[in-house]
Design a protein around this motif. Structure first.
Motif, PDB file in Angstrom:
ATOM      1  N   ILE A  22      11.629  -2.475 -27.121  1.00  0.00           N
ATOM      2  CA  ILE A  22      12.237  -1.482 -26.415  1.00  0.00           C
ATOM      3  C   ILE A  22      12.713  -1.743 -25.710  1.00  0.00           C
ATOM      4  O   ILE A  22      12.082  -3.528 -24.873  1.00  0.00           O
ATOM      5  N   PRO A  23      13.894  -1.448 -24.986  1.00  0.00           N
ATOM      6  CA  PRO A  23      14.624  -2.520 -23.703  1.00  0.00           C
ATOM      7  C   PRO A  23      13.726  -1.470 -22.913  1.00  0.00           C
ATOM      8  O   PRO A  23      13.252  -0.828 -22.417  1.00  0.00           O
ATOM      9  N   ILE A  24      13.677  -2.516 -21.476  1.00  0.00           N
ATOM     10  CA  ILE A  24      13.286  -2.637 -20.408  1.00  0.00           C
ATOM     11  C   ILE A  24      14.142  -2.586 -19.323  1.00  0.00           C
ATOM     12  O   ILE A  24      15.130  -3.310 -19.051  1.00  0.00           O
ATOM     13  N   PRO A  25      13.733  -1.094 -18.032  1.00  0.00           N
ATOM     14  CA  PRO A  25      15.376  -0.917 -17.320  1.00  0.00           C
ATOM     15  C   PRO A  25      15.132  -2.502 -16.321  1.00  0.00           C
ATOM     16  O   PRO A  25      14.729  -1.083 -15.116  1.00  0.00           O
ATOM     17  N   ASP A  26      14.598  -3.119 -16.612  1.00  0.00           N
ATOM     18  CA  ASP A  26      14.538  -3.815 -15.472  1.00  0.00           C
ATOM     19  C   ASP A  26      15.463  -5.343 -15.634  1.00  0.00           C
ATOM     20  O   ASP A  26      15.036  -6.329 -16.588  1.00  0.00           O
ATOM     21  N   TYR A  28      14.274  -9.027 -16.254  1.00  0.00           N
ATOM     22  CA  TYR A  28      12.548  -9.285 -17.120  1.00  0.00           C
ATOM     23  C   TYR A  28      13.487  -9.658 -18.295  1.00  0.00           C
ATOM     24  O   TYR A  28      14.444  -8.621 -18.692  1.00  0.00           O
ATOM     25  N   ARG A  67      12.689 -10.212 -22.143  1.00  0.00           N
ATOM     26  CA  ARG A  67      11.912  -8.832 -23.511  1.00  0.00           C
ATOM     27  C   ARG A  67      12.080 -10.133 -24.534  1.00  0.00           C
ATOM     28  O   ARG A  67      12.816 -10.783 -25.122  1.00  0.00           O
TER      29      ARG A  67
END
Lengths: 319, 325
Positions: free
Chosen positions: A267-271, A274, A276
């Motif tokens: 799941i891509p992280i909206p930050d 960060y 992954r």
């Protein structure tokens, strides 16, 4: 006495595919292959997994759109105040059951009849179940339009689906579902077709309604971030089986099954700060292990966190 | 680093029977060589129209009325169709939304890629082309035997990988990826994103990445432009825009994206819906939905990007608000 609204045990749905001359070659697709779960009143359970893992088939078997191959589905009957198997209910019971169990579909562009006005669309369930007289029904429609935030309702009654936007259409779908005051609503990716800024308002609407009307959801999605926002518990499905089920936060913080780990790590992280880390899984091997060990067992590792083991040695439990 | 693409005051409208639709309004941005530039916004905000105008592939009724597009020093606006053919695929290639459904079902995948290579580089031989395809397939994680297969024999993810190989087949300098993973499953999406990143690094490509998904944009890009109703409302280095968003729309987008990391927070939705671009909007197109609207706000004022920090641009109204608050 449990406060479960629905209990599913060993639900199986196989599709038989035939091919060859005179359909002699028969093949069985195991879309749903023995799953167990229960949902309490007012609780929502997220069902996540990749496309083709059997999420939608599970939903369709539950509400009897596709007859299940085997397994038990028990539903709490509020009149007799006990759990009833859906195999044993009579015609009247079935009508009652359908009233209590509703479904919201993915595509608001295709699930509304384009030739009907919004009023007709929302009123239809009342007509079918013969609830109230015409005046009552119209009042109910106006009331529910207010509930789902389509105000003033008079502006919407005589419009057609093509005259309103996608977000409003999905609100109409929700209105049509809730006008029956169901206990249990199956939501099949209801927000995946909507724009980001509108999606949240629909999700919040559904959460608020769940609280107000004490509705339980089975929320089907492939997006774990959405499932986390919407659901108390999440069940992860892989190739027709539930491999892990736990409270949402517990599942995300402490995933055990390798497939859950893979899913979470994709799941891509909206930050942008960060980085992954991808958790790699060999699907073929995973699939082989699972299908070679049909006697799967769910192990409770505490607080109702269940993990499937496909191996007597407890292959997937890491210590 | 030098700019590979310089877009200045680009304006494009579609002529329809009901009037003109202003899809792209006065847009200016640059893409540096080797950089990954993201365009994010909701459906209908003009993301794809920007991409299409860059190669002048927009629908027939789409007219560029103003602005210039400099690619590698060449002006693309007003260029003849013949010259444009040389830029398309050799200079800039594009991965369309849902492009995996665009394969010809009766021609083998490898042959379809070879066809593009023949067209653009007639001198190279079949065996050279095949060798190149194998190289590209290796890069995007496909087995070389895939080139001998028909599209229906491939899964969605494999088809999309092959499309990326096709986009790279003529050694473009800039690749435009328009929602390349939207129709795919999360796990497959993850693999494709990884593939795109690797290829970009390996070949030193410049990339324009278009998506509605803020999380994907966060991972894929160095710089982003946030679009709303045909205009860019905020633009800057991705980290900077995410860390300190200035425009109300950018903030709303960030606040409405659920995440699986960090505290579970209440998400904020935006009231109303994007305006129809057929109604002429003078001044601020976001005014009707803006949560930060001030009494001093003049919605008739023309939108204009102001540089508030090096490379971080934001619409003039947010700059004013910043000064007031």
């Amino acid at each position: 006495m449990s406060d479960n609204l629905i209990e599913v045990s060993n639900l199986v749905k196989h599709f038989e595919i035939s091919g060859g001359i005179f359909s002699r070659n028969k093949r069985v697709i195991k879309a749903v292959d023995g799953i167990d779960f229960e949902i309490k009143a007012g609780e929502s359970l997220g069902l996540v997994g990749q496309s083709g893992c059997g999420k939608t088939t599970t939903a369709r078997s539950l509400c009897l759109l596709d007859p299940k191959t085997s397994g038990d589905v028990n539903f709490y009957n509020s009149e007799s105040q006990k759990m009833e198997s859906i195999d044993e209910i009579d015609d009247e019971g079935l009508r009652q059951f359908r009233r209590n169990m509703q479904m919201i579909f993915q595509d608001p562009y295709e699930s509304l009849n384009p030739r009907w006005t919004i009023k007709d669309i929302i009123k239809e369930p009342l007509d079918i179940h013969n609830i109230g007289d015409l005046k009552d029904r119209e009042e109910a429609v106006i009331e529910i339009l207010k509930t789902v935030g389509l105000t003033p309702p008079q502006n919407y009654l005589s419009r057609y689906p093509h005259e309103i936007s996608g977000g409003q259409r999905q609100r109409v779908s929700i209105a049509r579902t809730l006008i029956m005051k169901p206990k249990f609503v199956i939501c099949d990716e209801p927000t995946s077709m909507l724009d980001v800024s509108i999606r949240i308002s629909i999700m919040d609407l559904m959460l608020n309604l769940a609280k107000e009307l004490n509705v339980s959801y089975l929320y089907i999605t492939h997006d774990l971030a959405v499932a986390r926002y919407m659901c108390n518990r999440i069940a992860v499905m892989f190739n027709g089986k539930i491999v892990e089920i736990a409270e949402s936060e517990e599942l995300l913080q402490n995933p055990i099954h390798p497939y859950t780990k893979r899913l979470i790590s994709s799941i891509p992280i909206p930050d942008p700060n960060y980085k992954r880390e991808r958790y790699e899984v060999n699907y073929d091997e995973l699939d082989k292990i699972i299908s070679n060990n049909p006697d799967k067992k769910m192990i409770d590792i505490g607080n109702g966190h269940l993990v499937a083991t496909h191996d007597t040695k407890g292959f997937f439990i890491e210590t | 680093m030098s700019n590979i693409l310089e877009v200045k005051n680009l304006t494009m409208h579609y002529e329809t029977l009901d009037g003109d639709v202003d899809a792209v309004k006065n847009i200016t941005f640059n893409v540096k060589a080797g950089e990954s530039f993201g365009i994010v916004g909701e459906s209908g905000c003009g993301k794809t129209s920007v991409a299409m105008s860059l190669l002048q592939l927009q629908a027939e009724n789409g007219k560029i009325s103003n602005g210039s597009i400099l690619f590698d020093g060449q002006e693309l606006v007003g260029m003849s169709e013949n010259d444009l053919r040389k830029v398309r695929w050799d200079g800039i290639s594009i991965v369309f939304q849902g492009a995996m459904n665009a394969w010809n079902p009766v021609v083998k995948v490898g042959e379809q890629i070879r066809e593009a290579m023949r067209e653009h580089n007639p001198k190279s031989t079949k065996s050279q082309n095949t060798e190149k395809i194998n190289e590209l397939f290796d890069m995007v994680g496909l087995d070389s035997s895939v080139s001998e297969r028909f599209p229906h024999e491939l899964s969605g993810g494999m088809k999309q990988r092959a499309i990326i190989a096709l986009a790279l087949s003529c050694d473009p300098k800039l690749v435009i990826a328009d929602e390349p993973t939207t129709a795919l499953d999360v796990v497959i999406q993850d693999q494709i994103l990884n593939e795109i990143k690797n290829v970009q690094k390996l070949l030193g490509l410049s990339l324009i990445y278009i998506s509605h998904d803020i999380a994907v944009i966060a991972e894929m890009t160095d710089k982003i432009a946030v679009m709303y109703a045909g205009s860019i409302v905020e633009m800057g280095p991705t980290k900077e825009v995410f860390n300190s968003p200035k425009h109300a729309y950018t903030k709303a987008l960030l606040d409405s994206t659920p995440s699986i990391r960090g505290e579970k927070k209440k998400l904020r939705s935006l009231e109303g819906e994007p305006p129809s671009l057929i109604d002429k909007i003078d001044g601020c197109s976001f005014a009707s939905r803006c949560p930060d609207r001030l009494t001093t706000c003049s919605p008739d004022e023309q939108m204009q990007l102001i540089e508030i920090k090096p490379e971080h641009y934001v619409d003039i109204c947010s700059v004013k608000k910043e000064n007031i608050t």
